[in-house]
Each structure stands twice: as C-alpha cells, then as structure tokens.
Enzyme design. Structure first.
Site, mmCIF file in Angstrom:
data_model
loop_
_atom_site.group_PDB
_atom_site.id
_atom_site.type_symbol
_atom_site.label_atom_id
_atom_site.label_comp_id
_atom_site.label_asym_id
_atom_site.label_seq_id
_atom_site.Cartn_x
_atom_site.Cartn_y
_atom_site.Cartn_z
ATOM 1 N N ALA A 74 0.847 -1.186 0.000
ATOM 2 C CA ALA A 74 0.000 0.000 0.000
ATOM 3 C C ALA A 74 0.890 1.245 0.000
ATOM 4 O O ALA A 74 2.082 1.176 0.301
ATOM 5 C CB ALA A 74 -0.920 -0.007 1.218
ATOM 6 N N GLY A 119 -0.070 -5.072 0.457
ATOM 7 C CA GLY A 119 -1.042 -5.019 -0.634
ATOM 8 C C GLY A 119 -0.564 -5.695 -1.904
ATOM 9 O O GLY A 119 -1.370 -6.209 -2.679
ATOM 10 N N GLU A 122 -1.189 -9.299 -1.393
ATOM 11 C CA GLU A 122 -2.633 -9.514 -1.448
ATOM 12 C C GLU A 122 -3.165 -9.446 -2.880
ATOM 13 O O GLU A 122 -4.051 -10.210 -3.253
ATOM 14 C CB GLU A 122 -3.319 -8.486 -0.547
ATOM 15 C CG GLU A 122 -3.059 -8.758 0.933
ATOM 16 C CD GLU A 122 -3.412 -7.604 1.839
ATOM 17 O OE1 GLU A 122 -4.109 -7.826 2.838
ATOM 18 O OE2 GLU A 122 -2.994 -6.458 1.543
ATOM 19 N N GLU A 142 2.175 -5.630 7.869
ATOM 20 C CA GLU A 142 1.325 -4.590 8.445
ATOM 21 C C GLU A 142 1.550 -4.378 9.941
ATOM 22 O O GLU A 142 1.467 -3.253 10.441
ATOM 23 C CB GLU A 142 -0.152 -4.913 8.177
ATOM 24 C CG GLU A 142 -0.584 -4.763 6.728
ATOM 25 C CD GLU A 142 -0.307 -5.985 5.869
ATOM 26 O OE1 GLU A 142 -0.643 -5.968 4.683
ATOM 27 O OE2 GLU A 142 0.258 -6.974 6.412
#
Length: 269
Positions: A74, A119, A122, A142
């Site tokens: 992210a 991310g 993911e 995270e």
C-alpha cells in the site's frame, strides 16, 4: 479491442494474454489511491467484455514495472494522511478489485519480480496462479506499522499456505524469499528473472488457449465457490457443474475430437 487508458497501468494485449503492468516505478508500484481506482476501472471494463468464448484473450497477466518490485505494498505516505473512515474506504475498494479479479471468466496470473509485500502480496493472492522470479520477496508486514492486512491477506493467505504458516507470516510481519514462498505453496513456479516470469505466464496463457474456454471458466468459478463449503456441499456443486458441462458445444467438440484422435477446435459455447 480497446481495454482503456489508465494513469498508472500499462495494458497491452500480447498474443493470447492481456498483460497489465502496474507502473509507478519510482514508488515501487505502491498501491496509491489512483492505482486502486485504475485497477477498479480496468476490472469494470473486463467484466463487461463478455463471457467465455466471447473473450478476446485467454488469460490476464499482472506484473509491475521496473526491476525492484511487483507491487511493494500500500502507499504508506498516502495512508499517513487518512482518517480511519478513509482507511476503511481504501480497504474496501481494493478488496472489491480482488473480488473482481476472482470473478473474471479467465485465469489471472501474477508475474512477480522483486517486492510483493502487504497489498502487493494480497493483489498476487487474488490471482489464480503466482509465478515469481528468484529475487521476489513476499510478506504481510502490516504489524510493523501498527496495522493489519486490509486487502485480503488474513483470508487468502491461509487458503494458500495453511492457517499455521499464515499466522506466523502475518503475526511476525516477516518477509520470505521466493524459494520459501515456493516451498510452502504460495508460489506456483519460479523463474530466473523478471522477463522470464512474464514470458512463462504468457506461455501458460497460450497453453490455456488450447483448452475449452467454457470448461476453464467453469473450473475457476467452481473452485472459488466450493472453497468455503463442506465436502458434501462442494461435491453437490461439482455434480451440477458437470451436468452443465455436458450441455455445452465445447463438450461435444472435445469428445468428438478425442474419439477421432484430432485436435479439438472449441467454439467457447
């Protein structure tokens, strides 16, 4: 076919594959809000293309620009300015992208080079297969930021590698190398470098193009549907899908060609 123009994506039809490159190399292809919106818009286009035999490609390959990252994660700089409500909106929008990738009627392959963290990991796990170069690194870091996975890591990682391994990766925030990711089943295949990963993914799409589009599409949908069901419920779904396959023109052509010892030409219906 025109698949659209995007600020952060390069979208090219290459042979039987649609190659989608996340292109923010200076930011290691991090999933800024604009990238998420571009991916959402692309999936909107792809979901409107048609089903099965109407598709102009037989698979989608997702990769990242540059030598350092598939998608590093992210966009932490953007996230620093987000409220909790904005963070949830960001999470749900990208989750929607991942669900749309799973809903496409053709297989999606992540061609990973370099970092696929948070991310990025993911996004890769929302694809049907993950191919990786030997310099790839995966992880859900995270917890190092006081956060939790937000784009599906807590759900899909356990499906890929088992609950115990998924817990260790998520709780510790450790990154794992490509060899380890392959050993535990996160990665399907390893390649020597970034170019070889993409070419390998395109070769698999070319192989898929020789199969029944209806059957491949149904297998993808069926395997997604049965993942959360009991064995008995899954078998019931499978029997229904088997019934439906018998009614397709692809089944007629496939069986005819097999008996005649010929190569089938599937109509995709």
């Amino acid at each position: 076919m025109d698949f659209g123009t995007y600020e952060t994506l390069i979208v090219e039809q290459q042979g039987k594959a649609l190659v989608v490159t996340v292109s923010r190399p200076k930011a290691m292809n991090a999933l800024a809000g604009q990238v998420v919106e571009d991916l959402w818009a692309l999936t909107e286009v792809l979901l409107g293309v048609g089903r099965d035999g109407e598709w102009p490609v037989h698979g989608v390959v997702i990769t990242g620009a540059g030598e350092k990252a598939f998608v590093a994660g992210a966009d932490i700089v953007e996230m620093q300015q987000m409220t909790a409500e904005q963070g949830e909106t960001y999470s749900r929008r990208m989750q929607d992208v991942t669900l749309r990738l799973e809903a496409l009627p053709v297989p999606v392959i992540a061609a990973v080079n370099g970092f696929a963290l948070g991310g990025g990991c993911e996004l890769a796990m929302a694809c049907d297969f993950i191919y990786a170069s030997r310099n790839a690194k995966f992880g859900q870091p995270e917890v190092n930021l006081g956060l939790v996975p937000g784009f599906g890591g807590s759900v899909r990682l356990a499906d890929r590698v088992g609950i115990g391994m998924a817990r260790e990766i998520i709780y510790t925030g450790r990154a794992i190398d490509a060899e380890e990711a392959h050993r535990i089943g996160l990665v399907n295949r390893l390649f020597d470098d970034a170019a070889a990963v993409v070419e390998g993914a395109k070769a698999t799409v070319a192989e898929l193009a020789t199969k029944s589009p209806m059957a491949v599409s149904t297998c993808k949908r069926l395997m997604n549907e049965v993942a959360s069901l009991s064995t008995a419920e899954g078998l019931d779904k499978e029997a229904s899908a088997f019934h439906t396959a018998f009614e397709t023109e692809d089944k007629v052509e496939g069986v005819r060609a097999f008996v005649a010892k010929e190569r089938p030409t599937f109509p995709g219906r």
